[in-house]
Motif scaffolding. Structure first.
Motif, PDB file in Angstrom:
ATOM      1  N   TRP A   1       0.831  -1.209   0.000  1.00 56.74           N
ATOM      2  CA  TRP A   1       0.000   0.000   0.000  1.00 56.74           C
ATOM      3  C   TRP A   1       0.863   1.256   0.000  1.00 56.74           C
ATOM      4  O   TRP A   1       0.535   2.254  -0.650  1.00 56.74           O
ATOM      5  N   GLN A   2       1.984   1.223   0.709  1.00 54.15           N
ATOM      6  CA  GLN A   2       2.846   2.403   0.795  1.00 54.15           C
ATOM      7  C   GLN A   2       3.391   2.814  -0.571  1.00 54.15           C
ATOM      8  O   GLN A   2       3.683   3.989  -0.807  1.00 54.15           O
ATOM      9  N   ASP A   3       3.513   1.855  -1.505  1.00 53.54           N
ATOM     10  CA  ASP A   3       4.022   2.183  -2.837  1.00 53.54           C
ATOM     11  C   ASP A   3       3.010   2.993  -3.645  1.00 53.54           C
ATOM     12  O   ASP A   3       3.401   3.756  -4.527  1.00 53.54           O
ATOM     13  N   LYS A   4       1.727   2.808  -3.387  1.00 55.17           N
ATOM     14  CA  LYS A   4       0.675   3.566  -4.074  1.00 55.17           C
ATOM     15  C   LYS A   4      -0.350   4.005  -3.022  1.00 55.17           C
ATOM     16  O   LYS A   4      -1.489   3.562  -3.021  1.00 55.17           O
ATOM     17  N   PHE A   5       0.087   4.875  -2.145  1.00 59.91           N
ATOM     18  CA  PHE A   5      -0.694   5.205  -0.956  1.00 59.91           C
ATOM     19  C   PHE A   5      -1.956   5.981  -1.299  1.00 59.91           C
ATOM     20  O   PHE A   5      -2.995   5.794  -0.661  1.00 59.91           O
ATOM     21  N   LEU A   6      -1.908   6.833  -2.313  1.00 64.06           N
ATOM     22  CA  LEU A   6      -3.033   7.731  -2.584  1.00 64.06           C
ATOM     23  C   LEU A   6      -4.194   7.015  -3.274  1.00 64.06           C
ATOM     24  O   LEU A   6      -5.334   7.058  -2.795  1.00 64.06           O
ATOM     25  N   LEU A   7      -3.937   6.342  -4.404  1.00 66.66           N
ATOM     26  CA  LEU A   7      -5.003   5.723  -5.197  1.00 66.66           C
ATOM     27  C   LEU A   7      -4.918   4.204  -5.247  1.00 66.66           C
ATOM     28  O   LEU A   7      -5.808   3.559  -5.839  1.00 66.66           O
ATOM     29  N   GLY A   8      -3.901   3.616  -4.647  1.00 67.97           N
ATOM     30  CA  GLY A   8      -3.824   2.164  -4.580  1.00 67.97           C
ATOM     31  C   GLY A   8      -3.497   1.511  -5.916  1.00 67.97           C
ATOM     32  O   GLY A   8      -3.220   2.176  -6.928  1.00 67.97           O
ATOM     33  N   TRP A   9      -3.561   0.209  -5.928  1.00 61.97           N
ATOM     34  CA  TRP A   9      -3.204  -0.598  -7.095  1.00 61.97           C
ATOM     35  C   TRP A   9      -4.406  -0.929  -7.974  1.00 61.97           C
ATOM     36  O   TRP A   9      -4.261  -1.590  -9.003  1.00 61.97           O
ATOM     37  N   GLY A  10      -5.557  -0.480  -7.576  1.00 61.56           N
ATOM     38  CA  GLY A  10      -6.776  -0.802  -8.311  1.00 61.56           C
ATOM     39  C   GLY A  10      -7.539  -1.914  -7.616  1.00 61.56           C
ATOM     40  O   GLY A  10      -6.938  -2.881  -7.137  1.00 61.56           O
ATOM     41  N   PRO A  11      -8.870  -1.814  -7.525  1.00 63.46           N
ATOM     42  CA  PRO A  11      -9.675  -2.875  -6.901  1.00 63.46           C
ATOM     43  C   PRO A  11      -9.406  -4.231  -7.550  1.00 63.46           C
ATOM     44  O   PRO A  11      -9.150  -4.324  -8.747  1.00 63.46           O
ATOM     45  N   GLU A  12      -9.450  -5.269  -6.740  1.00 64.38           N
ATOM     46  CA  GLU A  12      -9.281  -6.658  -7.179  1.00 64.38           C
ATOM     47  C   GLU A  12      -7.843  -7.000  -7.577  1.00 64.38           C
ATOM     48  O   GLU A  12      -7.597  -8.073  -8.124  1.00 64.38           O
ATOM     49  N   ASN A  13      -6.880  -6.125  -7.294  1.00 61.07           N
ATOM     50  CA  ASN A  13      -5.495  -6.363  -7.688  1.00 61.07           C
ATOM     51  C   ASN A  13      -4.587  -6.671  -6.493  1.00 61.07           C
ATOM     52  O   ASN A  13      -3.374  -6.440  -6.556  1.00 61.07           O
ATOM     53  N   PHE A  14      -5.176  -7.198  -5.427  1.00 60.48           N
ATOM     54  CA  PHE A  14      -4.365  -7.531  -4.254  1.00 60.48           C
ATOM     55  C   PHE A  14      -3.332  -8.614  -4.582  1.00 60.48           C
ATOM     56  O   PHE A  14      -2.279  -8.679  -3.938  1.00 60.48           O
ATOM     57  N   ASN A  15      -3.614  -9.447  -5.578  1.00 65.58           N
ATOM     58  CA  ASN A  15      -2.679 -10.513  -5.936  1.00 65.58           C
ATOM     59  C   ASN A  15      -1.315  -9.961  -6.335  1.00 65.58           C
ATOM     60  O   ASN A  15      -0.277 -10.593  -6.106  1.00 65.58           O
ATOM     61  N   VAL A  16      -1.282  -8.773  -6.940  1.00 64.26           N
ATOM     62  CA  VAL A  16      -0.016  -8.157  -7.339  1.00 64.26           C
ATOM     63  C   VAL A  16       0.812  -7.808  -6.105  1.00 64.26           C
ATOM     64  O   VAL A  16       2.010  -8.113  -6.024  1.00 64.26           O
ATOM     65  N   VAL A  17       0.164  -7.185  -5.137  1.00 60.35           N
ATOM     66  CA  VAL A  17       0.852  -6.827  -3.888  1.00 60.35           C
ATOM     67  C   VAL A  17       1.292  -8.081  -3.135  1.00 60.35           C
ATOM     68  O   VAL A  17       2.396  -8.145  -2.594  1.00 60.35           O
ATOM     69  N   PHE A  18       0.443  -9.088  -3.117  1.00 63.89           N
ATOM     70  CA  PHE A  18       0.760 -10.338  -2.423  1.00 63.89           C
ATOM     71  C   PHE A  18       1.996 -10.989  -3.025  1.00 63.89           C
ATOM     72  O   PHE A  18       2.881 -11.471  -2.302  1.00 63.89           O
ATOM     73  N   ASN A  19       2.096 -11.015  -4.345  1.00 63.41           N
ATOM     74  CA  ASN A  19       3.239 -11.646  -5.003  1.00 63.41           C
ATOM     75  C   ASN A  19       4.518 -10.837  -4.842  1.00 63.41           C
ATOM     76  O   ASN A  19       5.596 -11.398  -4.633  1.00 63.41           O
ATOM     77  N   GLN A  20       4.409  -9.517  -4.936  1.00 62.70           N
ATOM     78  CA  GLN A  20       5.603  -8.675  -4.843  1.00 62.70           C
ATOM     79  C   GLN A  20       6.180  -8.634  -3.441  1.00 62.70           C
ATOM     80  O   GLN A  20       7.394  -8.471  -3.272  1.00 62.70           O
ATOM     81  N   ASN A  21       5.338  -8.776  -2.430  1.00 62.72           N
ATOM     82  CA  ASN A  21       5.790  -8.668  -1.038  1.00 62.72           C
ATOM     83  C   ASN A  21       5.623  -9.987  -0.286  1.00 62.72           C
ATOM     84  O   ASN A  21       5.455  -9.996   0.934  1.00 62.72           O
ATOM     85  N   PHE A  22       5.683 -11.077  -1.007  1.00 59.31           N
ATOM     86  CA  PHE A  22       5.434 -12.386  -0.406  1.00 59.31           C
ATOM     87  C   PHE A  22       6.434 -12.685   0.710  1.00 59.31           C
ATOM     88  O   PHE A  22       7.644 -12.480   0.571  1.00 59.31           O
ATOM     89  N   ASN A  23       5.898 -13.176   1.826  1.00 56.53           N
ATOM     90  CA  ASN A  23       6.719 -13.547   2.979  1.00 56.53           C
ATOM     91  C   ASN A  23       6.752 -15.067   3.090  1.00 56.53           C
ATOM     92  O   ASN A  23       5.715 -15.695   3.325  1.00 56.53           O
ATOM     93  N   PRO A  24       7.927 -15.700   2.917  1.00 55.81           N
ATOM     94  CA  PRO A  24       8.015 -17.168   2.996  1.00 55.81           C
ATOM     95  C   PRO A  24       7.583 -17.740   4.332  1.00 55.81           C
ATOM     96  O   PRO A  24       7.348 -18.944   4.443  1.00 55.81           O
ATOM     97  N   CYS A  25       7.443 -16.877   5.335  1.00 50.09           N
ATOM     98  CA  CYS A  25       6.992 -17.339   6.647  1.00 50.09           C
ATOM     99  C   CYS A  25       5.645 -18.039   6.565  1.00 50.09           C
ATOM    100  O   CYS A  25       5.321 -18.875   7.412  1.00 50.09           O
ATOM    101  N   LEU A  26       4.857 -17.697   5.539  1.00 56.30           N
ATOM    102  CA  LEU A  26       3.534 -18.307   5.396  1.00 56.30           C
ATOM    103  C   LEU A  26       3.602 -19.817   5.191  1.00 56.30           C
ATOM    104  O   LEU A  26       2.628 -20.526   5.439  1.00 56.30           O
ATOM    105  N   PHE A  27       4.750 -20.305   4.711  1.00 58.73           N
ATOM    106  CA  PHE A  27       4.906 -21.750   4.542  1.00 58.73           C
ATOM    107  C   PHE A  27       5.105 -22.475   5.877  1.00 58.73           C
ATOM    108  O   PHE A  27       4.925 -23.681   5.969  1.00 58.73           O
ATOM    109  N   MET A  28       5.508 -21.729   6.896  1.00 55.51           N
ATOM    110  CA  MET A  28       5.883 -22.338   8.168  1.00 55.51           C
ATOM    111  C   MET A  28       4.684 -22.433   9.101  1.00 55.51           C
ATOM    112  O   MET A  28       3.749 -21.632   9.029  1.00 55.51           O
ATOM    113  N   THR A  29       4.719 -23.397   9.996  1.00 54.57           N
ATOM    114  CA  THR A  29       3.591 -23.632  10.901  1.00 54.57           C
ATOM    115  C   THR A  29       3.388 -22.473  11.860  1.00 54.57           C
ATOM    116  O   THR A  29       2.257 -22.207  12.274  1.00 54.57           O
ATOM    117  N   GLU A  30       4.479 -21.776  12.244  1.00 47.09           N
ATOM    118  CA  GLU A  30       4.297 -20.656  13.178  1.00 47.09           C
ATOM    119  C   GLU A  30       3.514 -19.514  12.559  1.00 47.09           C
ATOM    120  O   GLU A  30       2.987 -18.647  13.266  1.00 47.09           O
TER     121      GLU A  30
END
Length: 458
Positions: free
Chosen positions: A332-361
């Motif tokens: 969100w900080q990269d496009k704070f004013l108008l965002g990436w466009g509705p329904e485009n969360f997948n772009v942000v998710f892929n660009q800022n992916f955290n491998p921690c999600l694979f772990m049980t913790e």
């Protein structure tokens, strides 16, 4: 015959001819006026009949659209989403077409410009603008098959709001609409309790317990409003519906929905005491609020074992959400004013992916196309402007309802605006942990149309 006699006879003939001509003209005028009056009567009858037909179409489509959450088509790739949304869009298009014909010939049905309508129109404008300025307009406009909440559907929801808020102008109309919605909720609850849902995630015909609980919350509070404000027949109907829908919500695995129900119920009781004309009830309400604040402060300082254990369990369960929220904030900080466009969360998710999600913790859950938080979802999609526009709808609606409460305090009708405030708060609270689909969007815009009816100056 003399000249004088001939002149008299000629004059008499001229007068008689002129009189006959005048009489003929008067008869023609009478016939013309009679024909015009008959035509006017026919024209009025035609327009009156056209008005009835258009209103009948809108009313029937409104009742039908409330059953959209029950629609499941197993042959569809996403049987719990696509059929419902297509069904909703088609019926709204029918409603809007009938409404356009209606307002062309009958000015009294045209929409009134109110602060609430302006706030919703502004939000739609921001949603459309950020769809164009985002990274993928096609996705923002159409969304995906598993969500179908893009600009196309949002425009239908706006049309749904405009038609309902302009056409239904009587309390009896809205009571029937709420009653039909409650009936749809009862059918869903029966489907869930019978265990006949075809989804592995529960939720009956909605296919997910979180979405199911969020949808039923609206109907639960609709029923509570009717129970507290109507007479015997409605009270029996509302009471029976609550005996079926409340257990369905409480038995769901959606903590956000269950929490929203209990908090909403508590706030309704406190709100009634605050707006009561009895000073004793007001004092009790403020005493309860003060006691809760003191108890919360003590628990935060002392941290007893039962509180700490509950917090630790909740934090562990929320780890995947916290990780994704952090990713959403970074994007969100990269496009704070108008965002990436509705329904485009997948772009942000892929660009800022955290491998921690694979772990049980972190929970081991990696499939996210939403932030599961309305603030982060709206921020990523439409930026800070989108959040302000979205919160503006809640602010104007709640302010208008609270402004209405003192005028009817001391009567049972105070539960109507008070109950709608609670619905908005409960809906917003549970949306901090999930996101909207057509089921909840349908109910949200239905509530906004009802609020527009309640807060009209007349």
């Amino acid at each position: 015959m003399g000249k004088k006699s001939r002149n008299k006879q000629k004059s008499r003939f001229v007068v008689e001819a002129e009189g006959q001509e005048q009489e003929n003209l008067e008869q023609e005028e009478k016939q013309d006026s009679g024909y015009s009056a008959f035509s006017a009567i026919k024209e009025i009858g035609f327009y009156s009949q056209l008005e009835k037909v258009c209103l009948g179409i809108i009313q029937a489509a409104t009742y039908l659209v409330l059953f959209a959450p029950l629609l499941v088509m197993r042959s569809s790739f996403f049987p719990f989403v696509t059929p419902k949304t297509i069904f909703f869009n088609i019926l709204v298009e029918v409603m809007v077409a009938a409404y356009l014909v209606l307002i062309i010939y009958h000015k009294q049905w045209r929409p009134k410009i109110t602060p609430l309508m302006v706030s919703i129109a502004l939000f739609m404008g921001v949603f459309a603008l950020t769809s164009f300025t985002g990274v993928n307009f096609e996705r923002s406009f159409w969304s995906t098959h598993e969500r179908m909440t893009g600009l196309f559907t949002m425009l239908h929801l706006f049309g749904f709001f405009v038609v309902l808020s302009s056409v239904f102008k009587k309390r009896e109309d809205w009571e029937r609409i709420l009653g039909v919605s409650i009936f749809a909720g009862i059918l869903l609850a029966f489907n869930v309790l019978s265990g006949s849902g075809s989804s592995t995630r529960g939720g009956g015909t909605i296919g997910n317990t979180s979405f199911m609980a969020a949808y039923l919350l609206f109907n639960v509070f609709f029923a509570i409003i009717l129970l507290l404000t109507k007479k015997i027949k409605w009270q029996i109907y509302a009471g029976i519906s609550l005996l079926i829908t409340i257990p369905t919500v409480l038995m769901s695995s959606c903590r956000a929905g269950v929490g929203a129900f209990w908090v909403g119920l508590f706030l309704m009781g406190i709100g009634y005491m605050i707006f009561s004309r009895k000073k004793m009830l007001k004092r009790i309400a403020f005493g309860i609020i003060l006691a809760i604040m003191v108890f919360g402060s003590v628990c935060a300082i002392v941290q007893p074992s039962f509180v700490q254990g509950g917090v630790d369990s909740l934090m562990h369960e929320m780890n995947p959400r916290f990780t994704v929220w952090n990713m959403a904030w970074q994007g969100w900080q990269d496009k704070f004013l108008l965002g990436w466009g509705p329904e485009n969360f997948n772009v942000v998710f892929n660009q800022n992916f955290n491998p921690c999600l694979f772990m049980t913790e972190c929970g081991g859950e990696i499939w996210f196309d939403r932030a599961h938080n309305i603030i982060f979802d709206m921020g990523v999609g439409s930026g800070i402007i989108g959040i302000i526009a979205y919160l503006g709808i809640f602010g104007i609606a709640i302010f208008s309802l609270l402004k209405l409460c003192p005028r009817i305090a001391g009567t049972r009708d105070v539960f109507i605006p008070l109950g709608m405030v609670i619905i908005l708060l409960a809906y917003f609270f549970q949306n901090l942990f999930v996101f909207d689909m057509i089921n909840t969007y349908l109910m949200f815009f239905l509530c906004l149309a009802f609020i527009a009816f309640l807060t009209k100056k007349e």
